[in-house]
Design a protein around this motif. Structure first.
Motif, PDB file in Angstrom:
ATOM      1  N   LEU A  87     -19.542  76.518  40.467  1.00  0.00           N
ATOM      2  CA  LEU A  87     -20.703  75.799  40.980  1.00  0.00           C
ATOM      3  C   LEU A  87     -21.610  75.490  39.806  1.00  0.00           C
ATOM      4  O   LEU A  87     -21.997  76.393  39.052  1.00  0.00           O
ATOM      5  N   ILE A  88     -21.926  74.206  39.646  1.00  0.00           N
ATOM      6  CA  ILE A  88     -22.756  73.736  38.537  1.00  0.00           C
ATOM      7  C   ILE A  88     -24.100  73.267  39.082  1.00  0.00           C
ATOM      8  O   ILE A  88     -24.159  72.465  40.023  1.00  0.00           O
ATOM      9  N   GLY A  89     -25.186  73.748  38.479  1.00  0.00           N
ATOM     10  CA  GLY A  89     -26.530  73.363  38.908  1.00  0.00           C
ATOM     11  C   GLY A  89     -26.932  71.996  38.384  1.00  0.00           C
ATOM     12  O   GLY A  89     -26.210  71.362  37.605  1.00  0.00           O
TER      13      GLY A  89
ATOM     14  N   GLY B 221     -21.449  83.673  37.041  1.00  0.00           N
ATOM     15  CA  GLY B 221     -20.951  82.930  35.896  1.00  0.00           C
ATOM     16  C   GLY B 221     -21.534  83.407  34.590  1.00  0.00           C
ATOM     17  O   GLY B 221     -21.181  82.902  33.521  1.00  0.00           O
ATOM     18  N   ARG B 222     -22.429  84.394  34.652  1.00  0.00           N
ATOM     19  CA  ARG B 222     -23.058  84.922  33.451  1.00  0.00           C
ATOM     20  C   ARG B 222     -23.519  86.342  33.716  1.00  0.00           C
ATOM     21  O   ARG B 222     -23.517  86.802  34.848  1.00  0.00           O
TER      22      ARG B 222
ATOM     23  N   VAL C 101     -26.248  69.381  42.716  1.00  0.00           N
ATOM     24  CA  VAL C 101     -25.452  70.585  42.553  1.00  0.00           C
ATOM     25  C   VAL C 101     -24.036  70.201  42.930  1.00  0.00           C
ATOM     26  O   VAL C 101     -23.810  69.517  43.912  1.00  0.00           O
ATOM     27  N   ARG C 102     -23.064  70.616  42.111  1.00  0.00           N
ATOM     28  CA  ARG C 102     -21.701  70.199  42.394  1.00  0.00           C
ATOM     29  C   ARG C 102     -20.710  71.332  42.173  1.00  0.00           C
ATOM     30  O   ARG C 102     -20.938  72.231  41.384  1.00  0.00           O
ATOM     31  N   MET C 103     -19.619  71.214  42.911  1.00  0.00           N
ATOM     32  CA  MET C 103     -18.508  72.140  42.771  1.00  0.00           C
ATOM     33  C   MET C 103     -17.512  71.437  41.869  1.00  0.00           C
ATOM     34  O   MET C 103     -17.073  70.333  42.144  1.00  0.00           O
ATOM     35  N   GLN C 104     -17.183  72.084  40.782  1.00  0.00           N
ATOM     36  CA  GLN C 104     -16.295  71.508  39.783  1.00  0.00           C
ATOM     37  C   GLN C 104     -14.989  72.306  39.770  1.00  0.00           C
ATOM     38  O   GLN C 104     -15.010  73.528  39.802  1.00  0.00           O
TER      39      GLN C 104
ATOM     40  N   GLU D 255     -23.665  76.778  34.751  1.00  0.00           N
ATOM     41  CA  GLU D 255     -22.809  77.379  35.765  1.00  0.00           C
ATOM     42  C   GLU D 255     -23.597  78.435  36.536  1.00  0.00           C
ATOM     43  O   GLU D 255     -24.191  79.329  35.949  1.00  0.00           O
ATOM     44  N   LEU D 256     -23.563  78.330  37.860  1.00  0.00           N
ATOM     45  CA  LEU D 256     -24.277  79.274  38.719  1.00  0.00           C
ATOM     46  C   LEU D 256     -23.365  80.395  39.215  1.00  0.00           C
ATOM     47  O   LEU D 256     -23.834  81.482  39.545  1.00  0.00           O
ATOM     48  N   GLY D 257     -22.077  80.122  39.304  1.00  0.00           N
ATOM     49  CA  GLY D 257     -21.107  81.095  39.773  1.00  0.00           C
ATOM     50  C   GLY D 257     -19.739  80.449  39.785  1.00  0.00           C
ATOM     51  O   GLY D 257     -19.606  79.238  39.586  1.00  0.00           O
TER      52      GLY D 257
END
Length: 168
Positions: free
Chosen positions: A56-58, A119-120, A4-7, A63-65
């Protein structure tokens, strides 16, 4: 295995995230001065309309948020995510309902200020709430992505934003 990463996202004024629901963060003058350099200050970047935000990318690259605000510098965007991580136990989830479309989303607030949004959109409130809980859970272990994603205008210069009557 992907983590999981913060982009971090960045772009010019023409694709500013306020068009996608982000607002520009109110930034104290001291923070702008501290983040600046002799050649180009963050105040100059904000004047030109350059912006930074995070998402935040899973592990599945979805995108998670995302940040509820955009920032005039990369450092301020990183700092905002670090602040969110430090305050995970103080986050308050606020449901968002889009009445015309019948869809649900969420916003997370830290000490009364919006810090993250979904994010959705979701079809049900329960799914939205579960998505927010998953975002909070995974934010704790998020790593910084290797690069900044540059956002670009998708329409050609001079393209109409609305179709001309009778044309598609």
């Amino acid at each position: 295995m992907p983590q999981v990463r913060m982009q971090v996202l960045s772009g010019p004024a023409s694709v500013h995230p306020h068009r996608m629901g982000w607002s520009l963060a109110p930034v104290p003058v001291e923070a702008l001065a501290a983040a600046g350099s002799a050649e180009s200050t963050p105040r100059d970047a904000a004047w030109r309309g350059e912006w930074y935000a995070w998402r935040l990318i899973g592990t599945n690259n979805h995108e998670l948020g995302r940040s509820a605000l955009s920032f005039p510098t990369y450092e301020l965007a990183l700092g905002a995510f670090a602040e969110l991580q430090e305050g995970l136990d103080r986050l308050v989830q606020v449901p968002i309902y889009d009445r015309p479309a019948g869809r649900w989303g969420w916003r997370l607030e830290l000490d009364g200020a919006a810090v993250a949004i979904s994010g959705r959109w979701y079809q049900r409130d329960q799914d939205s709430s579960l998505g927010a809980a998953k975002f909070v859970e995974l934010s704790a272990e998020a790593e910084l992505a290797d690069s900044v994603v540059a956002m670009h205008e998708r329409r050609p210069l001079g393209a109409l934003s609305q179709p001309v009557r009778g044309m598609r």
